[in-house]
Motif scaffolding. Structure first.
Motif, PDB file in Angstrom:
ATOM      1  N   UNK A 245       9.312  -2.035   7.592  1.00  0.00           N
ATOM      2  CA  UNK A 245      10.324  -0.951   7.956  1.00  0.00           C
ATOM      3  C   UNK A 245       9.163   0.059   8.427  1.00  0.00           C
ATOM      4  N   UNK A 246       8.033   0.307   8.040  1.00  0.00           N
ATOM      5  CA  UNK A 246       7.068   1.284   8.744  1.00  0.00           C
ATOM      6  C   UNK A 246       6.691   0.711   9.918  1.00  0.00           C
ATOM      7  N   UNK A 247       6.649  -0.627  10.446  1.00  0.00           N
ATOM      8  CA  UNK A 247       6.074  -1.013  11.594  1.00  0.00           C
ATOM      9  C   UNK A 247       7.270  -0.910  12.480  1.00  0.00           C
ATOM     10  N   UNK A 248       8.322  -0.993  12.310  1.00  0.00           N
ATOM     11  CA  UNK A 248       9.543  -0.994  13.204  1.00  0.00           C
ATOM     12  C   UNK A 248       9.900   0.528  13.666  1.00  0.00           C
ATOM     13  N   UNK A 249       9.542   1.473  12.430  1.00  0.00           N
ATOM     14  CA  UNK A 249       9.603   2.815  12.645  1.00  0.00           C
ATOM     15  C   UNK A 249       8.270   3.323  13.709  1.00  0.00           C
ATOM     16  N   UNK A 250       7.220   2.717  13.285  1.00  0.00           N
ATOM     17  CA  UNK A 250       5.988   3.173  14.212  1.00  0.00           C
ATOM     18  C   UNK A 250       6.364   2.865  15.822  1.00  0.00           C
TER      19      UNK A 250
END
Length: 155
Positions: A142-147
């Motif tokens: 999730x964090x990678x997609x948000x970044x």
């Protein structure tokens, strides 16, 4: 946010096919993923038309992924069902006279919708499979997609 039944069932079917990695009958998918078989057949037509799965007719037929799991995004699955997330009704008619505050709301609405679509298109079926194998990786995915979306917005 709650997904429509068609999107939920479509994601289940795609994930099942990705896990199996082979041709699976509608009966098998229906039984294993708790999707009504008649409804699954209708959904499979949409997924096939979107180029996400292939259908093989006949006695030994069934469904299989048309692409690698890493090439199928959550956004593309939503698109296959003309999701409300993708086709949000325009808040204003083109050419309509509007106040500055109404125009500002429209611009913000458009930005949020665009960002959500980009975000969902950054999450692949392979990412979901990775999460299934290691639930602790969910936050990282999730964090990678948000970044990725934040970088797109900042560019």
């Amino acid at each position: 946010m709650k997904l429509k039944a068609s999107v939920d069932y479509g994601i289940r079917a795609i994930l099942y096919l990705a896990v199996k990695g082979d041709t699976c009958s509608s009966r098998e998918i229906s039984d294993e993923m708790a999707v009504p078989r008649d409804y699954l057949i209708q959904l499979a037509l949409r997924l096939r038309n979107a180029g996400l799965i292939k259908a093989r007719p006949g006695k030994n037929g069934g469904y299989m992924l048309a692409k690698k799991a890493s090439e199928i995004t959550v956004g593309s699955i939503l698109d296959a069902f003309d999701s409300d997330l993708k086709h949000v009704r325009q808040p204003m008619k083109k050419g309509a006279k509007a106040s500055e505050s109404a125009l500002a709301v429209y611009r913000i609405h458009s930005q949020v919708t665009s960002s959500l679509n980009h975000y969902l298109s950054a999450i692949t079926v392979q990412d979901l499979l990775d999460i299934m194998e290691n639930e602790d990786s969910a936050d990282q995915v999730i964090a990678a997609a948000l970044r990725q979306e934040a970088e797109r917005l900042e560019a």
